[in-house]
Motif scaffolding. Structure first.
Motif, mmCIF file in Angstrom:
data_model
loop_
_atom_site.group_PDB
_atom_site.id
_atom_site.type_symbol
_atom_site.label_atom_id
_atom_site.label_comp_id
_atom_site.label_asym_id
_atom_site.label_seq_id
_atom_site.Cartn_x
_atom_site.Cartn_y
_atom_site.Cartn_z
ATOM 1 N N SER A 266 10.670 63.182 64.035
ATOM 2 C CA SER A 266 9.342 63.753 63.811
ATOM 3 C C SER A 266 9.297 64.635 62.571
ATOM 4 O O SER A 266 8.255 64.735 61.905
ATOM 5 N N ASP A 267 10.421 65.273 62.222
ATOM 6 C CA ASP A 267 10.457 66.104 61.007
ATOM 7 C C ASP A 267 10.226 65.239 59.770
ATOM 8 O O ASP A 267 9.527 65.649 58.835
ATOM 9 N N PHE A 268 10.805 64.062 59.763
ATOM 10 C CA PHE A 268 10.616 63.157 58.631
ATOM 11 C C PHE A 268 9.196 62.598 58.604
ATOM 12 O O PHE A 268 8.610 62.408 57.538
ATOM 13 N N GLU A 269 8.644 62.326 59.786
ATOM 14 C CA GLU A 269 7.296 61.762 59.855
ATOM 15 C C GLU A 269 6.230 62.760 59.392
ATOM 16 O O GLU A 269 5.205 62.351 58.830
ATOM 17 N N GLU A 270 6.480 64.032 59.616
ATOM 18 C CA GLU A 270 5.464 65.050 59.367
ATOM 19 C C GLU A 270 5.539 65.673 57.983
ATOM 20 O O GLU A 270 4.676 66.484 57.617
ATOM 21 N N THR A 271 6.552 65.312 57.179
ATOM 22 C CA THR A 271 6.778 65.983 55.899
ATOM 23 C C THR A 271 6.848 64.965 54.773
ATOM 24 O O THR A 271 7.519 63.936 54.906
ATOM 25 N N ASP A 272 6.188 65.269 53.669
ATOM 26 C CA ASP A 272 6.265 64.428 52.478
ATOM 27 C C ASP A 272 7.568 64.764 51.745
ATOM 28 O O ASP A 272 7.724 65.872 51.217
ATOM 29 N N ILE A 273 8.488 63.811 51.704
ATOM 30 C CA ILE A 273 9.774 64.083 51.057
ATOM 31 C C ILE A 273 10.015 63.155 49.872
ATOM 32 O O ILE A 273 11.106 63.156 49.306
ATOM 33 N N GLU A 274 9.042 62.388 49.472
ATOM 34 C CA GLU A 274 9.241 61.447 48.381
ATOM 35 C C GLU A 274 9.640 62.180 47.105
ATOM 36 O O GLU A 274 8.983 63.132 46.673
ATOM 37 N N GLY A 275 10.770 61.738 46.524
ATOM 38 C CA GLY A 275 11.258 62.328 45.294
ATOM 39 C C GLY A 275 11.912 63.688 45.466
ATOM 40 O O GLY A 275 12.249 64.335 44.473
ATOM 41 N N LYS A 276 12.121 64.109 46.703
ATOM 42 C CA LYS A 276 12.645 65.450 46.957
ATOM 43 C C LYS A 276 14.094 65.405 47.452
ATOM 44 O O LYS A 276 14.594 64.360 47.868
ATOM 45 N N VAL A 277 14.753 66.555 47.377
ATOM 46 C CA VAL A 277 16.111 66.709 47.880
ATOM 47 C C VAL A 277 16.002 67.252 49.300
ATOM 48 O O VAL A 277 15.530 68.371 49.512
ATOM 49 N N VAL A 278 16.427 66.451 50.283
ATOM 50 C CA VAL A 278 16.217 66.770 51.695
ATOM 51 C C VAL A 278 17.499 67.321 52.302
ATOM 52 O O VAL A 278 18.569 66.717 52.184
ATOM 53 N N MET A 279 17.396 68.466 52.966
ATOM 54 C CA MET A 279 18.533 69.056 53.653
ATOM 55 C C MET A 279 18.271 69.047 55.155
ATOM 56 O O MET A 279 17.189 69.425 55.613
ATOM 57 N N VAL A 280 19.277 68.612 55.923
ATOM 58 C CA VAL A 280 19.182 68.592 57.387
ATOM 59 C C VAL A 280 20.478 69.130 57.983
ATOM 60 O O VAL A 280 21.541 69.079 57.360
ATOM 61 N N ALA A 281 20.384 69.612 59.212
ATOM 62 C CA ALA A 281 21.552 70.151 59.915
ATOM 63 C C ALA A 281 22.357 69.034 60.554
ATOM 64 O O ALA A 281 21.859 67.928 60.805
ATOM 65 N N SER A 282 23.605 69.338 60.858
ATOM 66 C CA SER A 282 24.508 68.341 61.440
ATOM 67 C C SER A 282 24.400 68.254 62.955
ATOM 68 O O SER A 282 25.078 67.422 63.565
ATOM 69 N N ASN A 283 23.537 69.058 63.577
ATOM 70 C CA ASN A 283 23.403 69.030 65.036
ATOM 71 C C ASN A 283 21.958 68.734 65.418
ATOM 72 O O ASN A 283 21.093 68.508 64.556
ATOM 73 N N VAL A 284 21.700 68.723 66.708
ATOM 74 C CA VAL A 284 20.345 68.597 67.235
ATOM 75 C C VAL A 284 20.114 69.744 68.210
ATOM 76 O O VAL A 284 21.064 70.309 68.752
ATOM 77 N N PRO A 285 18.852 70.117 68.452
ATOM 78 C CA PRO A 285 18.593 71.241 69.359
ATOM 79 C C PRO A 285 18.925 70.890 70.804
ATOM 80 O O PRO A 285 18.944 69.718 71.196
ATOM 81 N N ASP A 286 19.167 71.919 71.609
ATOM 82 C CA ASP A 286 19.538 71.705 73.009
ATOM 83 C C ASP A 286 18.467 70.937 73.784
ATOM 84 O O ASP A 286 18.786 70.186 74.708
ATOM 85 N N HIS A 287 17.209 71.123 73.398
ATOM 86 C CA HIS A 287 16.133 70.490 74.161
ATOM 87 C C HIS A 287 15.979 69.011 73.841
ATOM 88 O O HIS A 287 15.301 68.284 74.569
ATOM 89 N N TYR A 288 16.634 68.540 72.758
ATOM 90 C CA TYR A 288 16.455 67.143 72.375
ATOM 91 C C TYR A 288 17.317 66.264 73.265
ATOM 92 O O TYR A 288 18.442 66.622 73.614
#
Length: 436
Positions: free
Chosen positions: A103-125
């Protein structure tokens, strides 16, 4: 007779082999170190009494790490490239997508950008999201570069490969940064233009699987497996020197119990796991799946005392490992869901009954794995011995003529992946093998 338990609990053969592996140094897929590790494993399996011990070579896409940086101006930081990242220099606005959920990718325009993400997922996922899934969401949405931020403290940038079987080299530069560097980048640079630079070389290379047999010469076999390669930034003690050490220790114990085996136990220590399960995919493509009673894959064992076993919806496998744990009064956690991220999967995806054996550490995600901190001092010989005892008995019972577990239809595995919300991620990665 239980004398074999004392023999395993006082044995040094597995631990000594673990020390041999970590002392080799770089065991990156396709490297000279990986080959020396495979040869050492071949030799120790011969020494413990296995037969038909041999190396089987196969071609892979080679990749050699160069330098990698991220930043702007005088605040550029050294980091590490993710294996099979393409070389290149790109600039773009830094966007921190937090955990990098779909959902983070779906909700954010990242075209042409440098994307940073964490190596884990939240407990609720409700499920794990693999690094490659996050990477290919970034690729699909047109990102210029991918930054993988560790969630574990200690200034430890994480590694881990990108790429697919069809396109082994990824499409955009990919780097790993420590939790601390990632936090600093997010605080100081989010929304600003940063540059990601990766130096890497690609080349043809060769890896190899180690094969050996124990027990009677039957067409059917129980596969006992691990992988011997490791990322080049550390000793690879936990991932996966320990798994190979357990295979060696169990082989040593089974050699003394061969008369109890009704079915052949075939040992396979794979190469090139860390770059896309290449060794196991090669073997699975060559092997008659109907001849496999079950696969017992060791990847992540010994890190903690309590074993965990992905059983992939095979209730009989769940029951059997629980029976062994109860008989030895030793903790084992079973996980019935599909686990498509290690060397059992090229078989299990087609309905072969399979375990993925790991151990619980209390840490979220990989912990020290895939970092500079994956070193021998994090492991205890007690855990190796205790888990080898359990897995020896598990293999003996799997190899008993009275044991049977039915294979599943591939459609059943595919349906389980859909039900567990794993299918969409596998499809974007290119890991979905089923007809639509």
């Amino acid at each position: 007779m239980t004398h074999w338990i004392g023999d395993v609990f006082t044995s040094d053969v597995g631990w000594n082999h673990l020390e041999t592996l970590v002392d080799i140094g770089d065991r990156m897929a396709g490297s000279d170190g990986e080959r020396r590790a495979a040869e050492a494993t071949r030799d120790v399996l011969t020494d413990v009494g296995a037969r038909n011990v041999q190396l089987e070579e196969f071609d892979i896409q080679g990749w050699t790490r160069g330098s990698a940086t991220i930043g702007a101006g005088d605040s550029t930081r050294e980091t590490i490239a993710l294996p099979r990242s393409p070389a290149g220099e790109v600039t773009g606005e830094l966007v921190d997508l937090g955990y990098g959920l779909p959902s983070d990718f779906e909700e954010t325009d990242i075209e042409g950008k440098v994307v940073m993400v964490a190596s884990n997922v939240p407990d609720h996922y409700d499920r794990f999201i693999h690094r490659r899934e996050k990477y290919y969401y970034a690729v699909d949405r047109g990102a210029a570069a991918f930054v993988f931020r560790n969630h574990v403290e200690g200034c430890l940038p994480p590694t881990g490969s990108v790429g697919t079987p069809e396109s082994p080299i990824g499409e955009i530069p990919a780097i790993g940064v420590s939790k601390e560097v990632g936090s600093r980048l997010s605080r100081r640079r989010e929304g600003e233009t940063v540059e990601v630079a990766v130096e890497a070389e690609t080349h043809d290379a060769t890896s190899q699987n180690v094969h050996a047999d124990l027990g009677p010469d039957t067409d059917e076999a129980v596969l006992l497996t691990s992988h011997v390669d490791a990322h080049d930034i550390a000793e690879g003690a936990m991932d996966n020197g320990a798994g190979t050490a357990v295979v060696v220790e169990v082989a040593n114990a089974l050699a003394d119990r061969e008369t109890e085996l009704d079915t052949r136990v075939h040992l396979v220590v794979y190469g090139a796991e860390e770059v896309g399960l290449v060794g196991s995919a090669h073997d699975a493509a060559e092997r008659d799946h109907d001849s496999i009673t079950a696969i017992v894959n060791n990847d992540g064992v010994v890190r903690g005392r309590t074993l965990s076993a992905h059983t992939h919806g095979f209730d009989r496998l769940d029951d059997l490992v629980t029976e062994v744990a109860d008989d030895f009064d030793h903790p084992v956690t079973t996980i019935p869901e599909q686990g498509p991220h290690s060397d059992h999967w090229p078989y299990v995806q087609w309905g072969v009954p399979g375990y993925h054996l790991m151990s619980e550490t209390g840490d979220e995600g990989r912990g020290w794995g895939h970092t500079f901190a994956d070193t021998l001092d994090k492991l205890e010989v007690r855990n190796l011995r205790e888990q080898s005892i359990l897995l020896t008995e598990l293999c003996v019972r799997l190899a008993d003529d009275e044991f049977a577990v039915e294979h599943k239809e591939p459609e059943t595995i595919a349906a389980a992946l859909e039900a567990e919300d794993q299918a969409a991620g596998m499809k974007i990665i290119g890991d979905w093998p089923y007809d639509e």
